[in-house]
Design an enzyme around this catalytic site. Structure first.
Site, PDB file in Angstrom:
ATOM      1  N   TYR A  38       0.814  -1.218   0.000  1.00  0.00           N
ATOM      2  CA  TYR A  38       0.000   0.000   0.000  1.00  0.00           C
ATOM      3  C   TYR A  38       0.851   1.274   0.000  1.00  0.00           C
ATOM      4  O   TYR A  38       0.303   2.367  -0.166  1.00  0.00           O
ATOM      5  CB  TYR A  38      -0.918   0.041   1.225  1.00  0.00           C
ATOM      6  N   HIS A  96      -0.288 -11.607   1.431  1.00  0.00           N
ATOM      7  CA  HIS A  96      -1.254 -10.711   0.789  1.00  0.00           C
ATOM      8  C   HIS A  96      -2.031 -11.413  -0.328  1.00  0.00           C
ATOM      9  O   HIS A  96      -3.256 -11.299  -0.411  1.00  0.00           O
ATOM     10  CB  HIS A  96      -0.538  -9.477   0.245  1.00  0.00           C
TER      11      HIS A  96
END
Length: 264
Positions: A38, A96
């Protein structure tokens, strides 16, 4: 793990992310979700530090990117995340996506080492199908605590919820995009339940997830949206409400890359 947290996907502007996390913490949020990919771990960590709460009072989760999932890269990636976040440990560390360097036994062995060393409270996976989760549970040396997936009334993840609820699996579900990025607002059934409770369809969606024993991490940047999501904790649905929401036939998946595991 608090059942309502703050998601920070697409908050790659430092100031925006910092202010959102700080505002959320002041409002009462105690669960913050970020990821290596991110590009905002520094902002998240700085906001937590500026807020000044004891580290143990904040449930902090981050994720290792697909390109860093072989054994050595997991350890290096985690150390880099800790440095950016300014912490000595995280409460939950996720795989992830099961892509790139991911290999169940090798990857999860590194995650287990981090947990055994006290650097990671719990091990998580994200975007795992039933088949991938079943494999992970089988080979992992430490228990899989959570699977973070897209989930909302338009994508109820029924099969995955049933699998996770089995006694020999016992994996928590964490829902990202829990209001389908606002699309729940246009669903008749959610509008009807929202009117009944003097709430918004978004709040009803979050309450529905809570009834399913699923943790929600909606993204929000404005104080108004942060408060709207926070006040969903006061919405109590009855069985009739849940049945009406469960009856929604429309299906929509927001996050759907071509190489996602469910598209293979």
């Amino acid at each position: 793990m608090p059942m309502l947290g703050l998601g920070t996907y697409q908050m790659d502007d430092y100031d925006e992310c910092f202010e959102s996390v700080r505002t959320a913490l002041r409002m009462g949020y105690r669960h913050v979700d970020t990821a290596e990919g991110y590009d905002n771990e520094s902002a998240v960590g700085d906001a937590i530090d500026e807020y000044g709460a004891d580290r143990e009072d904040i449930f902090l989760a981050t994720k290792v990117s697909p390109d860093n999932l072989d054994y050595d890269h997991v350890l290096t990636s985690a150390a880099d995340s800790f440095e950016r976040l300014g912490v000595d440990f995280v409460d939950l560390l996720y795989v992830h996506w099961p892509m790139g360097e991911y290999e169940a036994r090798d990857t999860l062995e590194a995650f287990a080492e981090l947990r055994e060393e006290g650097l990671v409270g719990e091990i998580g996976v994200s975007n795992f199908t039933v088949e991938l989760l079943e494999e992970a549970v089988e080979v992992a040396e430490e228990p899989i605590f959570a699977n973070q997936v897209e989930m909302h009334p338009l994508l109820p993840q029924t099969e995955l919820r049933q699998f996770c609820a089995q006694d020999d699996v016992d994996v928590e579900l964490v829902a990202y995009s829990p209001i389908a990025r606002g699309d729940v607002e246009d669903v008749d059934e959610l509008q009807e339940v929202a009117e009944k409770h003097d709430a918004t369809p978004q709040q009803v969606s979050l309450a529905w997830l809570r009834e399913k024993e699923v943790t929600a991490i909606p993204k929000a940047t404005s104080e108004d949206h942060l408060r709207e999501n926070w006040l969903s904790l006061g919405v109590e649905l009855d069985d009739e409400d849940v049945e009406k929401i469960d009856s929604i036939e429309e299906r929509e998946r927001i996050v759907d890359p071509d190489d996602a595991p469910w598209n293979r």
